[in-house]
Design a protein around this motif. Sequence first.
Motif, PDB file in Angstrom:
ATOM      1  N   THR A  46       0.807 -11.288   3.241  1.00  0.00           N
ATOM      2  CA  THR A  46       0.579  -9.962   3.808  1.00  0.00           C
ATOM      3  C   THR A  46       1.898  -9.243   4.062  1.00  0.00           C
ATOM      4  O   THR A  46       1.900  -8.054   4.321  1.00  0.00           O
ATOM      5  CB  THR A  46      -0.185 -10.065   5.132  1.00  0.00           C
TER       6      THR A  46
ATOM      7  N   TYR B  33       3.339  -2.517  -0.428  1.00  0.00           N
ATOM      8  CA  TYR B  33       2.666  -2.154  -1.667  1.00  0.00           C
ATOM      9  C   TYR B  33       2.933  -0.718  -2.092  1.00  0.00           C
ATOM     10  O   TYR B  33       2.492  -0.294  -3.132  1.00  0.00           O
ATOM     11  CB  TYR B  33       1.150  -2.351  -1.518  1.00  0.00           C
TER      12      TYR B  33
ATOM     13  N   LEU C 203      -1.994   5.890   4.427  1.00  0.00           N
ATOM     14  CA  LEU C 203      -0.845   5.008   4.628  1.00  0.00           C
ATOM     15  C   LEU C 203      -0.665   4.649   6.096  1.00  0.00           C
ATOM     16  O   LEU C 203      -0.247   3.539   6.429  1.00  0.00           O
ATOM     17  CB  LEU C 203       0.433   5.655   4.096  1.00  0.00           C
TER      18      LEU C 203
ATOM     19  N   ARG D  83      -3.075   2.003   6.739  1.00  0.00           N
ATOM     20  CA  ARG D  83      -2.568   0.778   6.115  1.00  0.00           C
ATOM     21  C   ARG D  83      -1.439   0.172   6.949  1.00  0.00           C
ATOM     22  O   ARG D  83      -1.345  -1.043   7.099  1.00  0.00           O
ATOM     23  CB  ARG D  83      -2.084   1.081   4.689  1.00  0.00           C
TER      24      ARG D  83
ATOM     25  N   LEU E 171      -3.002  -1.595   9.880  1.00  0.00           N
ATOM     26  CA  LEU E 171      -3.591  -2.870   9.456  1.00  0.00           C
ATOM     27  C   LEU E 171      -2.504  -3.910   9.180  1.00  0.00           C
ATOM     28  O   LEU E 171      -2.626  -5.074   9.559  1.00  0.00           O
ATOM     29  CB  LEU E 171      -4.444  -2.665   8.204  1.00  0.00           C
ATOM     30  N   TYR E 172      -1.448  -3.478   8.507  1.00  0.00           N
ATOM     31  CA  TYR E 172      -0.332  -4.377   8.218  1.00  0.00           C
ATOM     32  C   TYR E 172       0.274  -4.905   9.515  1.00  0.00           C
ATOM     33  O   TYR E 172       0.512  -6.100   9.674  1.00  0.00           O
ATOM     34  CB  TYR E 172       0.722  -3.631   7.392  1.00  0.00           C
TER      35      TYR E 172
ATOM     36  N   TYR F 121       6.637   1.846   5.675  1.00  0.00           N
ATOM     37  CA  TYR F 121       5.343   2.523   5.749  1.00  0.00           C
ATOM     38  C   TYR F 121       5.466   3.837   6.515  1.00  0.00           C
ATOM     39  O   TYR F 121       4.980   4.880   6.072  1.00  0.00           O
ATOM     40  CB  TYR F 121       4.303   1.632   6.443  1.00  0.00           C
TER      41      TYR F 121
END
Length: 159
Positions: free
Chosen positions: A29, A33, A55, A58, A61-62, A79
């Motif tokens: 993880t 990306y 994003l 994301r 979540l990351y 990010y």
Amino acid sequence: MIAAAIAWGVQGARASLLERRARLAVPSTDLYYGLPSGALRVLAIRHREALADLLWVRAALYFGLQGELHQPPRHIDRYMQAVLALDPRFERAYTSAAALTQYRPVSKRESLARAIAFLERGVERFPEQWRFPFFISAYYLDMPAANQAERARNHLLAA
């Protein structure tokens, strides 16, 4: 006989759970990306705000996954840079970026300086917003250096 079957089933379920946990502990993880910010702006064309929102989700979540795996979020800065490059009017992203960068695996001084840099960008974009100078002053007070209290007072007075 029944008790032995139950015990065998529980043991098998426990082993399966431990296997899944071991697979999750792999730092797969901890990857970024996304594309570079400039490429994202070109690809998003007329949907920059929507891509920035995606994003941002994301990134959240990351950050949560890395916390669950007890690993530092090494790429959270990338990010948040991409989110702000796509939508510089995303006011909440500046404070989120400042808060989330505190958990990167760098020195306290470096992480505070990075957080302050995000907030100063927010001040440039939203000069009427009191939150940014207030948080900047709080981060300066937390920074280990001699003249930081004076800088914190100046930012607090600006709020």
